[in-house]
Design a protein around this motif. Structure first.
Motif, PDB file in Angstrom:
ATOM      1  N   ASP A 139       0.827  -1.203   0.000  1.00 23.37           N
ATOM      2  CA  ASP A 139       0.000   0.000   0.000  1.00 23.37           C
ATOM      3  C   ASP A 139       0.865   1.258   0.000  1.00 23.37           C
ATOM      4  N   GLY A 140       1.938   1.244   0.782  1.00 23.57           N
ATOM      5  CA  GLY A 140       2.828   2.389   0.829  1.00 23.57           C
ATOM      6  C   GLY A 140       3.481   2.666  -0.517  1.00 23.57           C
ATOM      7  N   LEU A 141       3.834   1.590  -1.246  1.00 25.92           N
ATOM      8  CA  LEU A 141       4.429   1.762  -2.570  1.00 25.92           C
ATOM      9  C   LEU A 141       3.454   2.461  -3.511  1.00 25.92           C
ATOM     10  N   MET A 142       2.200   2.065  -3.470  1.00 22.47           N
ATOM     11  CA  MET A 142       1.198   2.635  -4.365  1.00 22.47           C
ATOM     12  C   MET A 142       0.943   4.102  -4.058  1.00 22.47           C
ATOM     13  N   THR A 143       0.712   4.409  -2.781  1.00 19.75           N
ATOM     14  CA  THR A 143       0.432   5.797  -2.415  1.00 19.75           C
ATOM     15  C   THR A 143       1.673   6.664  -2.593  1.00 19.75           C
ATOM     16  N   GLY A 144       2.855   6.116  -2.299  1.00 17.88           N
ATOM     17  CA  GLY A 144       4.086   6.878  -2.456  1.00 17.88           C
ATOM     18  C   GLY A 144       4.378   7.195  -3.905  1.00 17.88           C
ATOM     19  N   TYR A 145       4.170   6.237  -4.785  1.00 22.85           N
ATOM     20  CA  TYR A 145       4.414   6.471  -6.205  1.00 22.85           C
ATOM     21  C   TYR A 145       3.430   7.499  -6.757  1.00 22.85           C
ATOM     22  N   ALA A 146       2.159   7.399  -6.330  1.00 21.42           N
ATOM     23  CA  ALA A 146       1.163   8.371  -6.794  1.00 21.42           C
ATOM     24  C   ALA A 146       1.522   9.777  -6.330  1.00 21.42           C
ATOM     25  N   ALA A 147       2.029   9.896  -5.095  1.00 20.78           N
ATOM     26  CA  ALA A 147       2.397  11.212  -4.563  1.00 20.78           C
ATOM     27  C   ALA A 147       3.570  11.811  -5.325  1.00 20.78           C
ATOM     28  N   ARG A 148       4.456  10.973  -5.864  1.00 19.04           N
ATOM     29  CA  ARG A 148       5.625  11.460  -6.594  1.00 19.04           C
ATOM     30  C   ARG A 148       5.296  11.782  -8.051  1.00 19.04           C
ATOM     31  N   ARG A 149       4.098  11.424  -8.491  1.00 16.17           N
ATOM     32  CA  ARG A 149       3.684  11.674  -9.863  1.00 16.17           C
ATOM     33  C   ARG A 149       2.404  12.494  -9.843  1.00 16.17           C
ATOM     34  N   PRO A 150       2.505  13.804  -9.736  1.00 19.15           N
ATOM     35  CA  PRO A 150       1.312  14.656  -9.662  1.00 19.15           C
ATOM     36  C   PRO A 150       0.372  14.406 -10.844  1.00 19.15           C
ATOM     37  N   GLY A 151      -0.901  14.360 -10.532  1.00 16.59           N
ATOM     38  CA  GLY A 151      -1.894  14.128 -11.569  1.00 16.59           C
ATOM     39  C   GLY A 151      -2.295  12.683 -11.718  1.00 16.59           C
ATOM     40  N   ARG A 152      -1.550  11.772 -11.090  1.00 12.62           N
ATOM     41  CA  ARG A 152      -1.903  10.351 -11.156  1.00 12.62           C
ATOM     42  C   ARG A 152      -2.562   9.944  -9.850  1.00 12.62           C
ATOM     43  N   SER A 153      -3.764   9.427  -9.955  1.00 18.12           N
ATOM     44  CA  SER A 153      -4.505   9.056  -8.756  1.00 18.12           C
ATOM     45  C   SER A 153      -3.966   7.765  -8.162  1.00 18.12           C
ATOM     46  N   VAL A 154      -4.188   7.599  -6.861  1.00 21.82           N
ATOM     47  CA  VAL A 154      -3.800   6.354  -6.185  1.00 21.82           C
ATOM     48  C   VAL A 154      -4.522   5.175  -6.809  1.00 21.82           C
ATOM     49  N   LEU A 156      -5.521   4.780  -9.911  1.00 25.49           N
ATOM     50  CA  LEU A 156      -4.911   4.406 -11.188  1.00 25.49           C
ATOM     51  C   LEU A 156      -3.595   3.670 -10.958  1.00 25.49           C
ATOM     52  N   VAL A 157      -2.749   4.201 -10.080  1.00 22.62           N
ATOM     53  CA  VAL A 157      -1.466   3.554  -9.797  1.00 22.62           C
ATOM     54  C   VAL A 157      -1.691   2.159  -9.237  1.00 22.62           C
ATOM     55  N   ARG A 158      -2.632   2.037  -8.313  1.00 16.90           N
ATOM     56  CA  ARG A 158      -2.916   0.730  -7.710  1.00 16.90           C
ATOM     57  C   ARG A 158      -3.395  -0.258  -8.764  1.00 16.90           C
ATOM     58  N   THR A 159      -4.282   0.199  -9.656  1.00 19.00           N
ATOM     59  CA  THR A 159      -4.813  -0.685 -10.693  1.00 19.00           C
ATOM     60  C   THR A 159      -3.705  -1.190 -11.607  1.00 19.00           C
ATOM     61  N   VAL A 160      -2.828  -0.299 -12.044  1.00 15.33           N
ATOM     62  CA  VAL A 160      -1.738  -0.688 -12.951  1.00 15.33           C
ATOM     63  C   VAL A 160      -0.807  -1.691 -12.273  1.00 15.33           C
ATOM     64  N   ILE A 161      -0.414  -1.399 -11.017  1.00 15.51           N
ATOM     65  CA  ILE A 161       0.503  -2.299 -10.309  1.00 15.51           C
ATOM     66  C   ILE A 161      -0.142  -3.658 -10.083  1.00 15.51           C
ATOM     67  N   GLU A 162      -1.411  -3.674  -9.678  1.00 10.86           N
ATOM     68  CA  GLU A 162      -2.048  -4.951  -9.353  1.00 10.86           C
ATOM     69  C   GLU A 162      -2.334  -5.778 -10.599  1.00 10.86           C
ATOM     70  N   ILE A 163      -2.638  -5.130 -11.718  1.00  9.81           N
ATOM     71  CA  ILE A 163      -2.803  -5.892 -12.958  1.00  9.81           C
ATOM     72  C   ILE A 163      -1.484  -6.543 -13.360  1.00  9.81           C
ATOM     73  N   ALA A 164      -0.392  -5.791 -13.228  1.00  6.85           N
ATOM     74  CA  ALA A 164       0.921  -6.342 -13.567  1.00  6.85           C
ATOM     75  C   ALA A 164       1.290  -7.501 -12.642  1.00  6.85           C
ATOM     76  N   VAL A 165       1.042  -7.329 -11.348  1.00  5.43           N
ATOM     77  CA  VAL A 165       1.346  -8.381 -10.375  1.00  5.43           C
ATOM     78  C   VAL A 165       0.479  -9.609 -10.626  1.00  5.43           C
ATOM     79  N   LEU A 166      -0.808  -9.384 -10.915  1.00  6.87           N
ATOM     80  CA  LEU A 166      -1.729 -10.486 -11.188  1.00  6.87           C
ATOM     81  C   LEU A 166      -1.282 -11.272 -12.420  1.00  6.87           C
ATOM     82  N   ALA A 167      -0.927 -10.565 -13.487  1.00 11.47           N
ATOM     83  CA  ALA A 167      -0.508 -11.246 -14.713  1.00 11.47           C
ATOM     84  C   ALA A 167       0.761 -12.062 -14.483  1.00 11.47           C
ATOM     85  N   LEU A 168       1.732 -11.477 -13.781  1.00 18.52           N
ATOM     86  CA  LEU A 168       2.974 -12.195 -13.509  1.00 18.52           C
ATOM     87  C   LEU A 168       2.718 -13.405 -12.623  1.00 18.52           C
TER      88      LEU A 168
END
Length: 221
Positions: A139-154, A156-168
Motif C-alpha cells: 500500500d505504501g508503494l502505491m500511495t508513495g508512487y502516486a504522490a511522486r507523480r502529480p496528476g496520477r490518482s492512487v 490508477l497507480v494501484r490498478t496498474v501495479i495490481e494488474i501487472a502483479v496479477l498477470a505475472l
C-alpha cells in the motif's frame, strides 16, 4: 504529532489492534488459499513465486514484502512499526494457518472459506491501518508512487501495479478465479466500511497553554 510514530497515546490499544489485524490478515489469506477459488492479485503472485521457487507461501510473502520495501528507498518513504511488522507477521501466520486448515474440502466449505476470508481481510485491513503505525509495504508503494507523480490518482497507480502483479503471478502458476473477481469487487467497500470504525484517533491538540496554536484573526466584513 506523527500518528504513525508516537507511542504515547493509547499504546496498548494500538499495538493490540495492529497485531490482531496482521494475524487476522494472514489467517484470512490462508482461508482464501484453501478455498482454491482464486486469490487477490498480490497473493496470486505470492503463490506463483512459491510454486516456482519451492519456498512456502509465507516465505514468498516475506521475500516479496522485503523487495517492495527496497522500492521505497527512491521514493524517500519511511517505514513504520506497522510496515515492518506487516512484512514479518503475515508470512509467518499464513504458513501456520495453512498447516491447520485441511485440504480437499467440499465446494460448499470452500465457498464459505472464500467469503469469510474476503470479509476477514477487509476487517484486518481496517484494524492494522487504523492502529496508525504505518501502511503495509505494498500500500505504501502505491500511495508513495502516486504522490511522486502529480496528476496520477492512487486508484490508477494501484490498478496498474495490481494488474501487472496479477498477470505475472498467473504466469508463475498462481490461482486466478472467481475469488479474484469477488475480492476485487468487495475489498474496496469493505475497507471503506472498516477503516473509519477501527481508526484510533490521536488526542486533540491543546487549546490553552504554551503549546496551543494561536488563533487566527478573522478579517472584518
Amino acid at each position: 504529532m506523527a500518528a504513525t510514530g508516537n507511542f504515547r497515546y493509547r499504546p496498548v490499544r494500538r499495538l493490540t489492534q495492529l497485531y490482531l489485524g496482521l494475524v487476522l490478515y494472514g489467517t484470512s489469506m490462508a482461508m482464501m488459499l484453501r478455498s482454491d477459488l482464486g486469490l487477490n492479485p498480490w497473493d496470486v503472485f505470492h503463490q506463483g513465486l512459491s510454486r516456482v521457487s519451492g519456498m512456502s507461501i509465507g516465505t514468498a510473502t516475506i521475500v516479496t514484502g522485503v523487495a517492495v520495501l527496497l522500492l521505497w528507498i527512491p521514493l524517500r518513504l519511511r517505514p513504520g512499526l506497522g510496515t515492518v511488522s506487516n512484512v514479518l507477521v503475515i508470512g509467518l501466520v499464513v504458513d501456520g494457518a495453512l498447516a491447520l486448515i485441511p485440504t480437499d474440502l467440499p465446494l460448499a466449505v470452500r465457498i464459505g472459506l472464500l467469503v469469510t476470508g474476503i470479509v476477514g481481510n477487509g476487517l484486518a485491513t481496517g484494524l492494522y491501518l487504523g492502529a496508525r503505525f504505518g501502511p503495509g509495504p505494498r500500500d505504501g508503494l502505491m500511495t508513495g508512487y502516486a504522490a511522486r507523480r502529480p496528476g496520477r490518482s492512487v486508484r490508477l497507480v494501484r490498478t496498474v501495479i495490481e494488474i501487472a502483479v496479477l498477470a505475472l503471478g498467473w504466469l508463475l502458476g498462481g490461482t486466478v478465479g472467481l475469488g479474484t473477481v469477488a475480492y476485487a469487487l468487495a475489498i474496496g467497500p469493505l475497507a471503506q466500511f472498516f477503516i473509519p470504525i477501527c481508526t484510533v484517533a490521536p488526542p486533540p491538540e491543546p487549546t490553552t497553554g504554551p503549546t496551543a496554536q494561536p488563533e487566527r484573526a478573522v478579517p472584518a466584513g
